[in-house]
Design a protein around this motif. Sequence first.
Motif, PDB file in Angstrom:
ATOM      1  N   PRO A  21       0.828  -1.201   0.000  1.00  0.00           N
ATOM      2  CA  PRO A  21       0.000   0.000   0.000  1.00  0.00           C
ATOM      3  C   PRO A  21       0.866   1.256   0.000  1.00  0.00           C
ATOM      4  O   PRO A  21       2.077   1.169   0.150  1.00  0.00           O
ATOM      5  N   PRO A 326       2.712  -2.634   6.401  1.00  0.00           N
ATOM      6  CA  PRO A 326       2.031  -3.830   5.877  1.00  0.00           C
ATOM      7  C   PRO A 326       0.531  -3.915   6.143  1.00  0.00           C
ATOM      8  O   PRO A 326      -0.113  -4.828   5.637  1.00  0.00           O
ATOM      9  N   TYR A 327      -0.038  -3.016   6.946  1.00  0.00           N
ATOM     10  CA  TYR A 327      -1.436  -3.209   7.343  1.00  0.00           C
ATOM     11  C   TYR A 327      -2.351  -2.069   6.878  1.00  0.00           C
ATOM     12  O   TYR A 327      -3.289  -1.684   7.583  1.00  0.00           O
ATOM     13  N   GLY A 328      -2.064  -1.535   5.702  1.00  0.00           N
ATOM     14  CA  GLY A 328      -2.955  -0.535   5.115  1.00  0.00           C
ATOM     15  C   GLY A 328      -3.104   0.687   6.001  1.00  0.00           C
ATOM     16  O   GLY A 328      -2.127   1.230   6.505  1.00  0.00           O
ATOM     17  N   ASP A 329      -4.373   1.070   6.246  1.00  0.00           N
ATOM     18  CA  ASP A 329      -4.611   2.256   7.082  1.00  0.00           C
ATOM     19  C   ASP A 329      -4.953   1.866   8.521  1.00  0.00           C
ATOM     20  O   ASP A 329      -5.579   2.632   9.246  1.00  0.00           O
ATOM     21  N   ASN A 335     -11.791   2.634  13.451  1.00  0.00           N
ATOM     22  CA  ASN A 335     -12.791   1.565  13.419  1.00  0.00           C
ATOM     23  C   ASN A 335     -12.179   0.190  13.172  1.00  0.00           C
ATOM     24  O   ASN A 335     -12.817  -0.826  13.388  1.00  0.00           O
ATOM     25  N   TYR A 336     -10.990   0.176  12.652  1.00  0.00           N
ATOM     26  CA  TYR A 336     -10.393  -1.053  12.130  1.00  0.00           C
ATOM     27  C   TYR A 336      -9.622  -1.789  13.230  1.00  0.00           C
ATOM     28  O   TYR A 336      -8.550  -1.365  13.631  1.00  0.00           O
ATOM     29  N   LEU A 337     -10.202  -2.886  13.713  1.00  0.00           N
ATOM     30  CA  LEU A 337      -9.486  -3.802  14.604  1.00  0.00           C
ATOM     31  C   LEU A 337      -9.417  -5.152  13.905  1.00  0.00           C
ATOM     32  O   LEU A 337     -10.401  -5.586  13.305  1.00  0.00           O
TER      33      LEU A 337
ATOM     34  N   GLN B 149     -17.319 -11.563  15.780  1.00  0.00           N
ATOM     35  CA  GLN B 149     -16.975 -10.776  14.599  1.00  0.00           C
ATOM     36  C   GLN B 149     -17.816 -11.262  13.415  1.00  0.00           C
ATOM     37  O   GLN B 149     -17.936 -12.468  13.190  1.00  0.00           O
ATOM     38  N   ILE B 191     -17.032  -3.259   8.089  1.00  0.00           N
ATOM     39  CA  ILE B 191     -16.040  -2.271   7.660  1.00  0.00           C
ATOM     40  C   ILE B 191     -15.127  -2.931   6.632  1.00  0.00           C
ATOM     41  O   ILE B 191     -14.563  -4.000   6.901  1.00  0.00           O
ATOM     42  N   PRO B 192     -14.977  -2.323   5.445  1.00  0.00           N
ATOM     43  CA  PRO B 192     -14.120  -2.950   4.435  1.00  0.00           C
ATOM     44  C   PRO B 192     -12.682  -3.098   4.924  1.00  0.00           C
ATOM     45  O   PRO B 192     -12.143  -2.211   5.577  1.00  0.00           O
ATOM     46  N   ARG B 193     -12.113  -4.241   4.610  1.00  0.00           N
ATOM     47  CA  ARG B 193     -10.700  -4.479   4.909  1.00  0.00           C
ATOM     48  C   ARG B 193      -9.878  -3.982   3.724  1.00  0.00           C
ATOM     49  O   ARG B 193     -10.009  -4.512   2.610  1.00  0.00           O
ATOM     50  N   ILE B 194      -9.048  -2.989   3.990  1.00  0.00           N
ATOM     51  CA  ILE B 194      -8.345  -2.338   2.885  1.00  0.00           C
ATOM     52  C   ILE B 194      -7.385  -3.299   2.176  1.00  0.00           C
ATOM     53  O   ILE B 194      -7.122  -3.166   0.987  1.00  0.00           O
ATOM     54  N   ASN B 195      -6.893  -4.301   2.883  1.00  0.00           N
ATOM     55  CA  ASN B 195      -5.915  -5.211   2.289  1.00  0.00           C
ATOM     56  C   ASN B 195      -6.566  -6.416   1.621  1.00  0.00           C
ATOM     57  O   ASN B 195      -6.023  -7.520   1.641  1.00  0.00           O
ATOM     58  N   SER B 230      -5.663  -4.484  -3.929  1.00  0.00           N
ATOM     59  CA  SER B 230      -5.898  -3.403  -2.973  1.00  0.00           C
ATOM     60  C   SER B 230      -4.966  -3.604  -1.786  1.00  0.00           C
ATOM     61  O   SER B 230      -4.965  -4.673  -1.176  1.00  0.00           O
ATOM     62  N   GLY B 231      -4.205  -2.569  -1.467  1.00  0.00           N
ATOM     63  CA  GLY B 231      -3.365  -2.617  -0.277  1.00  0.00           C
ATOM     64  C   GLY B 231      -2.324  -3.699  -0.360  1.00  0.00           C
ATOM     65  O   GLY B 231      -1.763  -3.975  -1.408  1.00  0.00           O
ATOM     66  N   PHE B 232      -2.126  -4.354   0.765  1.00  0.00           N
ATOM     67  CA  PHE B 232      -1.045  -5.306   0.933  1.00  0.00           C
ATOM     68  C   PHE B 232      -1.663  -6.634   1.322  1.00  0.00           C
ATOM     69  O   PHE B 232      -2.330  -6.735   2.336  1.00  0.00           O
TER      70      PHE B 232
END
Lengths: 371, 250
Positions: A21, A326-329, A335-337, B149, B191-195, B230-232
């Motif tokens: 990314p 390595p983990y995008g944003d 919000n991202y866990l 989840q 929530i979309p996972r960017i990777n 997308s992403g990594f």
Amino acid sequence: MHKYLLFLFSITFFSCNKENPPPSGPSVPVDVSVKIIQDEIGDTPIVVAGSAGLNFIVSFERTLPDGTVLDFPTPLQGLPNIMEDQEGNKWDIFGVAVEGIRTGQQLKPVNSYMGYWFAWATMYPGIEIYDDTNPPDEFETPAVTPNWTIPTTNVYVGAGLDAIPALDDPEFLQYRGRNYLDEEFYVKNEDLVIGVKVGEVYRLYPIPLLNWHEIVNDEIDGLSLAITYCPLTGTSIVWNRNIDGQVSTFGVSGYLYNNNLIAYDRNSESVWSQMKTECINGVLLETKLETYPIVETTWANWKNIFSEPTVLSDNTGYGRDYTRFPYGDYDTDHNYLTFPIDFDDDRLPRKERVHGVVVGEEARVYRFGSF
Amino acid sequence: MLNDKSRERNTHSALFRTTHAIDERWSFTALFSWVKQEEVIKPLTGKTHITSTTGISDIIALTQYKLVSKTNANLIFAAGAKFPVGSTNHSDPETGLTLNPDLQPGTGAWDAILGARYLYSGILRPTSVFSVHTIYRLTFADNRYEGRQVYEFGNEWQVLIGFGDSFFNQWLSPSLTIRYRQTQPDKADHIPRINTGGHWLHLVPELKVNFSANTSGILSGEIPFYRNLSGFQLTTTYRINVAVLYSFTT
């Protein structure tokens, strides 16, 4: 008509690689003044010094071995010296007296490190926030799992054993500005870098590299240390690899507890929680790790502190692009866990970087906003 | 890019496909599979770790309708579902912790599947076959980790364009297929996972050997030549498939 097809066996082999990314990093420093908080946790007087603009917070006990309790009324501006006590001694960012009658003395570090708010809040439910009176929500502590020291409700397998490869024979380089154009070096000015001091030896471990390896098994001045960093909780902790007289090396187990790194030692194959700093499962169950103090701040600051810093080389033997996260944003998206956590405390944004201090059973966090 | 080849994934599977023709146009197909998922991690230092799981995977059931049925051309539409009957709770025998989802035989989620296939034979030689195949997979959410989840794989669209022929009295059947695959990002707790998600274009050479009227062997590979991810993310590099097929009719 019925038609049947039986595929007696089918074997598929494939290997994996990764795509990258855009890079990410903290914001540009604004207020570079150092401020000091004199506090007490339990009965322990501590000093917490930090600067939002310089992107560091450190903490030490104020009581010296001779029983003197120091006051630090005066912050100093400009690294590495950050504060002056009532006796006129000047102390540097590692807690070493560099001027005055106590020159050479070392303030006792407290168990403290930087990390994302959500990680501190779930590992220490109900944790105090300095200068904040908002009470936490009610929480229920899950029951501890037999043969573990923690509840395994929120222990997940994120990857296989050693899928994230620890570094065992790290190479270092002497960074000389004249030998590198900054844009050629894998560490950028705003990148966070962990500094470790043992005796008179200083070494720097850039987080862009630790994002990919999480553990460096190193030896500094005869001391066997594991330098650990968890990119999902933003926590860096250094501990002694000599456990009960046996020197081991540590690898990344791939398990995560509340998204926090669980390491394993290769001698006993016991597993260890980074933030709990103890063996949580295995033959060394309940054994505590001996931690060492670190300073986490930006590469720009370290270049100001040392003229030719000794820094972990990106010549690791692994084909990684250390300029990419390595983990995008993940580090900026609140919000991202990756995995569920025991307790989600909404008093602060999840990914706010805070400095946590643990003294005995009590813990408190300090925000950059307090400096 | 990871260039150290420190991770390898092997999938061994046994598939059983049954097709029941209702009439000349309608048919029903079900695909049952047993898989062994294996992850091999070879760090530069330390020992190699192998983790594997085995079990029955999800079942796919499709209804097919043959819209065009000529001697040298067929157009078939298909619709169906993937039933999440495969196990998703295999655990590490030492710690008892549930292994990561990509090592589980099942996915835990329902899929709706739509597809179409066009076959045209006899372009260059009487035995040659040109095919176009498209599949759309609409995925539904899975409640992972005892409901803590909600995870939803991204919807997937694939197009396969292939050309093959048969030689030596149909004993040897080579073919070459271009496979385009596109997936949307996965979502965790909505929530979309960017990777996750992206575009892949692979070349799929295949060699089929027909040992007898109902037994054949297949050796095929996948060679990536375009990716825009997308992403990594972890993705396949090269793939080799080896299969033995036995078919029987009642």
